[in-house]
Design an enzyme around this catalytic site. Structure first.
Site, PDB file in Angstrom:
ATOM      1  N   ASN A   1     -10.159  -0.141   0.769  1.00 17.55           N
ATOM      2  CA  ASN A   1      -8.814  -0.012   0.638  1.00 17.55           C
ATOM      3  C   ASN A   1      -8.391  -0.291  -0.445  1.00 17.55           C
ATOM      4  O   ASN A   1      -8.308  -1.735  -0.945  1.00 17.55           O
ATOM      5  CB  ASN A   1      -8.236  -0.837   1.968  1.00 17.55           C
ATOM      6  CG  ASN A   1      -6.621  -0.772   2.085  1.00 17.55           C
ATOM      7  OD1 ASN A   1      -6.059  -0.340   1.054  1.00 17.55           O
ATOM      8  ND2 ASN A   1      -5.913  -1.394   2.959  1.00 17.55           N
TER       9      ASN A   1
ATOM     10  N   CYS B   1       0.707  -1.297   0.080  1.00 13.68           N
ATOM     11  CA  CYS B   1      -0.008  -0.043   0.195  1.00 13.68           C
ATOM     12  C   CYS B   1       0.916   1.138   0.140  1.00 13.68           C
ATOM     13  O   CYS B   1       0.180   2.476  -0.306  1.00 13.68           O
ATOM     14  CB  CYS B   1      -0.869  -0.053   1.097  1.00 13.68           C
ATOM     15  SG  CYS B   1      -2.150  -1.507   1.293  1.00 13.68           S
TER      16      CYS B   1
ATOM     17  N   HIS C   1      -3.252   7.155   3.673  1.00 13.45           N
ATOM     18  CA  HIS C   1      -3.781   6.025   3.028  1.00 13.45           C
ATOM     19  C   HIS C   1      -4.906   5.525   3.582  1.00 13.45           C
ATOM     20  O   HIS C   1      -5.066   5.669   4.866  1.00 13.45           O
ATOM     21  CB  HIS C   1      -2.549   4.848   3.345  1.00 13.45           C
ATOM     22  CG  HIS C   1      -2.983   3.459   3.044  1.00 13.45           C
ATOM     23  ND1 HIS C   1      -3.756   2.918   1.697  1.00 13.45           N
ATOM     24  CD2 HIS C   1      -2.812   2.149   3.557  1.00 13.45           C
ATOM     25  CE1 HIS C   1      -4.155   1.837   1.697  1.00 13.45           C
ATOM     26  NE2 HIS C   1      -3.521   1.244   2.861  1.00 13.45           N
TER      27      HIS C   1
HETATM   28  O1  UT7 Z   1      -3.281  -1.157   3.759  1.00  8.41           O
HETATM   29  C1  UT7 Z   1      -2.628  -1.960   5.085  1.00  8.41           C
HETATM   30  C2  UT7 Z   1      -3.390  -3.147   5.242  1.00  8.41           C
HETATM   31  N1  UT7 Z   1      -4.252  -3.538   6.258  1.00  8.41           N
HETATM   32  C3  UT7 Z   1      -4.770  -2.527   7.089  1.00  8.41           C
HETATM   33  O2  UT7 Z   1      -4.545  -1.593   7.373  1.00  8.41           O
HETATM   34  C4  UT7 Z   1      -5.614  -3.395   8.038  1.00  8.41           C
HETATM   35  C5  UT7 Z   1      -5.195  -2.830   9.542  1.00  8.41           C
HETATM   36  N2  UT7 Z   1      -6.329  -3.649  10.550  1.00  8.41           N
HETATM   37  C6  UT7 Z   1      -7.460  -3.165  10.576  1.00  8.41           C
HETATM   38  O3  UT7 Z   1      -8.146  -2.166   9.922  1.00  8.41           O
HETATM   39  C7  UT7 Z   1      -8.441  -4.065  11.730  1.00  8.41           C
HETATM   40  O4  UT7 Z   1      -7.467  -4.894  12.371  1.00  8.41           O
HETATM   41  C8  UT7 Z   1      -9.438  -4.805  11.073  1.00  8.41           C
HETATM   42  C9  UT7 Z   1     -10.579  -4.205  10.494  1.00  8.41           C
HETATM   43  C10 UT7 Z   1      -8.913  -5.794  10.019  1.00  8.41           C
HETATM   44  C11 UT7 Z   1     -10.156  -5.659  12.117  1.00  8.41           C
HETATM   45  O5  UT7 Z   1     -10.598  -4.814  13.175  1.00  8.41           O
HETATM   46  P1  UT7 Z   1     -10.277  -5.077  14.749  1.00  8.41           P
HETATM   47  O6  UT7 Z   1     -11.005  -4.319  15.642  1.00  8.41           O
HETATM   48  O7  UT7 Z   1      -8.779  -5.252  15.017  1.00  8.41           O
HETATM   49  O8  UT7 Z   1     -10.956  -6.600  14.893  1.00  8.41           O
HETATM   50  P2  UT7 Z   1     -10.436  -8.147  15.618  1.00  8.41           P
HETATM   51  O9  UT7 Z   1      -9.535  -8.647  14.284  1.00  8.41           O
HETATM   52  O10 UT7 Z   1     -10.007  -7.868  16.669  1.00  8.41           O
HETATM   53  O11 UT7 Z   1     -11.692  -8.710  15.644  1.00  8.41           O
HETATM   54  C12 UT7 Z   1     -12.736  -8.613  16.492  1.00  8.41           C
HETATM   55  C13 UT7 Z   1     -14.008  -9.580  16.254  1.00  8.41           C
HETATM   56  C14 UT7 Z   1     -13.473 -10.845  16.205  1.00  8.41           C
HETATM   57  O12 UT7 Z   1     -14.701 -11.570  16.838  1.00  8.41           O
HETATM   58  P3  UT7 Z   1     -14.262 -12.279  18.140  1.00  8.41           P
HETATM   59  O13 UT7 Z   1     -13.113 -13.221  18.169  1.00  8.41           O
HETATM   60  O14 UT7 Z   1     -13.960 -10.975  19.035  1.00  8.41           O
HETATM   61  O15 UT7 Z   1     -15.589 -12.978  18.436  1.00  8.41           O
HETATM   62  C15 UT7 Z   1     -13.673 -11.388  14.703  1.00  8.41           C
HETATM   63  O16 UT7 Z   1     -13.694 -12.627  14.115  1.00  8.41           O
HETATM   64  O17 UT7 Z   1     -14.670  -8.908  15.019  1.00  8.41           O
HETATM   65  C16 UT7 Z   1     -14.652 -10.200  14.247  1.00  8.41           C
HETATM   66  N3  UT7 Z   1     -14.670  -9.994  12.642  1.00  8.41           N
HETATM   67  C17 UT7 Z   1     -15.577  -9.622  12.030  1.00  8.41           C
HETATM   68  N4  UT7 Z   1     -17.290  -9.693  12.458  1.00  8.41           N
HETATM   69  C18 UT7 Z   1     -17.833  -9.330  11.554  1.00  8.41           C
HETATM   70  C19 UT7 Z   1     -13.617  -9.697  11.819  1.00  8.41           C
HETATM   71  N5  UT7 Z   1     -14.032  -9.524  10.678  1.00  8.41           N
HETATM   72  C20 UT7 Z   1     -15.296  -9.200  10.914  1.00  8.41           C
HETATM   73  C21 UT7 Z   1     -16.480  -8.848   9.730  1.00  8.41           C
HETATM   74  N6  UT7 Z   1     -17.648  -8.994  10.408  1.00  8.41           N
HETATM   75  N7  UT7 Z   1     -15.961  -8.688   8.518  1.00  8.41           N
END
Ligand code: UT7
Length: 314
Positions: free
Chosen positions: A271, A114, A241
């Site tokens: 993104n 990115c 970004h």
């Molecule tokens: O361009 C560079 C590349 N990428 C990035 O910059 C991404 C950077 N990271 C992020 O933006 C965030 O970490 C995410 C958006 C990917 C995830 O957000 P988070 O607040 O860190 O969530 P998490 O991964 O800690 O997950 C929290 C919960 C989990 O459930 P449990 O284990 O708490 O029951 C996940 O399974 O949210 C769940 N979850 C979802 N729920 C509904 C993960 N993805 C989804 C989804 N819909 N799409």
């Protein structure tokens, strides 16, 4: 005063097909509410038939037209991408042919996830200096087509990304320009396998990338401010970004900067990886948000783990 880049024009090209959060919720267990509140993303564009080169050519052609740049005035053609149509040749070579750029135009891709567009800016700045004014312009395109390599069973990645291309025609002048580029040199939290026998997918430890991003983004901005001797009050826009609204909010807090200084459009595109910064700049130009003389900081982070930023006058 440095030898810096002036943005002569910008342009963007995104696939026609829009995929809403509600449509994503029919593919994986997710919801519009989760995606919007955790990321700020409302929809994304997914290609249907368009190749990555098609998107690059769409954005590149418009950028050349807007700059009034003839093909034989282009010193170098660079595409920043991690999802080229072929492992080789580069997207840039195919763009070169489609846009009728002559054979003495070096054309190649830059891979920095990115952060690619920021790496691309420094690459073309160096090559324009070597061209010693014989040809005035560089064409730089950021393009990614992540829909091709999303694992549509992994809700933690497939809802985040979209396809698109953003282009800029730039030229070298004596003007304000500071850049900062870096890399932690690790594949661990974010990688794309292939080319090779395996099916290519994006793999990401989202929370690990998040932690990296909320550190890298503000520290890169601070680095640029220190290099330039400017303060945040001197900066008109920060163009980050577009990965996640919460990353930008956290960075703004850490920098003690008002959130409305940060341009955001992930609600419309998700993104788009290397395309996110040039698409944002093009939207801002279109909306009349950018005026000559304004001071801009643009900053990105991504696979590598790379980061990069530039501070310049529009
Ligand atoms: O361009 C560079 C590349 N990428 C990035 O910059 C991404 C950077 N990271 C992020 O933006 C965030 O970490 C995410 C958006 C990917 C995830 O957000 P988070 O607040 O860190 O969530 P998490 O991964 O800690 O997950 C929290 C919960 C989990 O459930 P449990 O284990 O708490 O029951 C996940 O399974 O949210 C769940 N979850 C979802 N729920 C509904 C993960 N993805 C989804 C989804 N819909 N799409």
């Amino acid at each position: 005063m440095n030898r810096g880049l002036r943005f002569c024009s910008t342009a963007r090209c995104v696939p026609e097909r829009i995929v809403t959060n509600d449509e994503m919720s029919r593919i994986v267990e997710t919801s519009d509410e989760w995606i919007r509140s955790r990321t700020g993303i409302g929809q994304r564009h997914f290609s249907r038939g368009e190749t990555a080169v098609d998107l690059c050519v769409g954005a590149g052609r418009l950028a050349l037209e807007r700059a009034g740049a003839a093909p034989d005035e282009v010193a170098v053609c660079v595409v920043a991408t991690c999802t080229p149509d072929y492992a080789s040749p580069s997207d840039a070579c195919l763009v070169q042919a489609a846009l009728g750029l002559p054979e003495d135009t070096p054309s190649f891709d830059v891979s920095a996830g990115c952060t690619g567009f920021l790496y691309g800016l420094e690459t073309v700045r160096g090559l324009l200096a070597l061209a010693e004014g014989k040809k005035k312009y560089a064409l730089l395109i950021g393009c990614d087509q992540l829909s091709r390599i999303l694992d549509m069973t992994d809700r933690s990645t497939c809802v985040l990304f979209g396809d698109g291309a953003g282009a800029a025609v730039v030229c070298l002048e004596d003007r304000l320009w500071h850049a900062a580029l870096g890399s932690r040199g690790t594949a661990a939290p974010l990688w794309l396998n292939g080319p090779g026998p395996e099916t290519t997918y994006i793999h990401m430890d989202g929370p690990a990338v998040y932690r990296f991003a909320v550190e890298a983004l503000p520290s890169c901005v601070q680095d640029l401010l220190a290099k330039s001797g400017l303060t945040l009050d001197d900066i008109d826009w920060i163009v980050p970004h577009q990965a996640n609204r919460r990353i930008i909010e956290t960075a703004a807090k850490r920098l003690h900067a008002p959130l409305d200084k940060f341009y955001q459009n992930m609600v419309r595109y998700g993104n788009t990886s290397a395309a996110s910064v040039p698409i944002a700049l093009d939207e801002m130009a279109e909306q009349g948000l950018l005026a000559r003389g304004q001071k801009i900081v643009t900053v990105a982070f991504g696979a590598g783990l790379t980061w990069g930023g530039a501070l310049f006058e529009w």
